[in-house]
Write an enzyme that holds these catalytic residues in place. Sequence first.
Site, PDB file in Angstrom:
ATOM      1  N   ASP A 189       0.749  -1.211  -0.082  1.00 18.74           N
ATOM      2  CA  ASP A 189       0.096  -0.021   0.097  1.00 18.74           C
ATOM      3  C   ASP A 189       0.936   1.341  -0.246  1.00 18.74           C
ATOM      4  O   ASP A 189       1.661   1.524   1.113  1.00 18.74           O
ATOM      5  CB  ASP A 189      -0.833  -0.086   1.193  1.00 18.74           C
ATOM      6  CG  ASP A 189      -2.190   1.027   1.210  1.00 18.74           C
ATOM      7  OD1 ASP A 189      -2.211   1.700   0.328  1.00 18.74           O
ATOM      8  OD2 ASP A 189      -2.761   0.998   2.049  1.00 18.74           O
ATOM      9  N   ASP A 221     -10.511   4.178  -1.932  1.00 17.71           N
ATOM     10  CA  ASP A 221     -11.194   2.848  -0.784  1.00 17.71           C
ATOM     11  C   ASP A 221     -12.663   2.993  -1.037  1.00 17.71           C
ATOM     12  O   ASP A 221     -13.244   3.854  -1.362  1.00 17.71           O
ATOM     13  CB  ASP A 221     -10.800   3.531   0.489  1.00 17.71           C
ATOM     14  CG  ASP A 221      -9.362   3.116   0.879  1.00 17.71           C
ATOM     15  OD1 ASP A 221      -8.702   2.882  -0.018  1.00 17.71           O
ATOM     16  OD2 ASP A 221      -9.022   3.216   1.988  1.00 17.71           O
TER      17      ASP A 221
HETATM   18  C1  GLA Z   1      -5.757   2.235   2.760  1.00 19.14           C
HETATM   19  C2  GLA Z   1      -6.100   1.084   1.674  1.00 19.14           C
HETATM   20  C3  GLA Z   1      -6.987   0.163   2.573  1.00 19.14           C
HETATM   21  C4  GLA Z   1      -6.372  -0.605   3.857  1.00 19.14           C
HETATM   22  C5  GLA Z   1      -6.147   0.718   4.764  1.00 19.14           C
HETATM   23  C6  GLA Z   1      -5.283   0.308   5.899  1.00 19.14           C
HETATM   24  O1  GLA Z   1      -6.509   3.228   2.873  1.00 19.14           O
HETATM   25  O2  GLA Z   1      -6.525   1.395   0.641  1.00 19.14           O
HETATM   26  O3  GLA Z   1      -7.474  -0.865   1.762  1.00 19.14           O
HETATM   27  O4  GLA Z   1      -5.554  -1.303   3.688  1.00 19.14           O
HETATM   28  O5  GLA Z   1      -4.996   1.664   3.849  1.00 19.14           O
HETATM   29  O6  GLA Z   1      -4.751   1.331   6.657  1.00 19.14           O
END
Ligand code: GLA
Length: 408
Positions: free
Chosen positions: A158, A229
Amino acid sequence: MRTFASLSVALLALASLTVLAQTPAAPKAPPAPPQVVAQTPPMGWNSWNFFAERVTDKDIRAAADQLVATGMKDAGYNYINIDDTWEAERDASGELHTNAKFPDMKALADYVHSKGLKIGIYSGPGPKTCGGYAGSLGHEEQDAKMYAAWGIDYLKYDLCSFIPEVMEKQAPNDKAAQMRLMIAAYDKMGKALKATGRPIVYSLCQYGWDAVWEWAPALGGNLWRSTGDITPEWDRIYAIVSQQAGLEKYAGPSHWNDPDMLEVGNGKLTLEENRAHFSLWAMLAAPLLAGNDLPNMKPEIKAILTNRDVIAIDQDKLGKQASRTYTDGEVDVWTRHLAGGAMAIAVINAGSDRYVTHPFHLNLARLGLHGPQTGKDLWTGKTVTLTDNEPIELVSHDVLLVRIATPK
Ligand code: GLA
């Protein structure tokens, strides 16, 4: 003497060489072919959408138990993925430790494996993860080796703090240079995972920036987020769906667009919305990573998540993601070509008037079809015939999902 000694050594060596030459060579094992992962979109469960930062070892074990007990494992869900917030600090040797919520990652991985499941973990290329925990910057190979030693089968990587801490610091105001830094960071972890020799699914999470679908497969990416997200709200889910139109040409076996994890069973989504969400993810050949509270899953949610006909659309071996064939007012029509010449059609009423049932007429010619088509309604299980004249009645945010074995 010296000459004699060296002569006898030489003779001895010659003799052993002859013996060696006479011994029939052991049959050479052919080199093991590299294991291909994610031939179809990965299926499983991820901790983030329901637990977020609260997830513990106990929750992961319970999720593994439930995947088996609910029949989800038999339906194809086989990854249990730990998202962010398992990390503690690094020691003097740079080794990353787990925090108190995850006392023994190897033991947890063994437990998940003992259920016939695989296990995934989470990190990022920056100094910190999105949740502010330790990231992999400068420790990529060390971390990849540690994952492999634990028995990890899947990594979600990520971007988050890599943006301000590396891209913006090292290449201020230079978007092209920032992009090169990002690609290099994903490449680094891709190579580190490969060097472990363990088949590990590599999931890129950088929210669909910089046409990730064009460069991720070359770095060994098996899936890449194609959006920001998800949240358990219809408007967000539908906005994500709309963003996927046009990305179909980038998906295929071992490399998938990822419109984010499922919210089926979360928040206040209605039954129709849960059904439409799941149907659309199947049409999109999306990873099916459930993100709900498995121990408290309602029967109607289990019925959606384990609908074998819908899962079969997602997992179709051709791996062809659906196209949005046309939009007519508030209704979208998506089509997907399946193995054996079959076809799936999804009709979505995206309109928000919950009191009005939307009567809608299909235009089969626009789907490349000729005359009435008979297939299976994958939510009722009944045989249906689609024509241009019979109206399709859909309440707000509901879906009609039909598989036609022999489209004409
Ligand atoms: C980001 C990702 C999410 C999750 C969070 C965790 O927002 O896109 O899917 O993994 O981080 O902190």
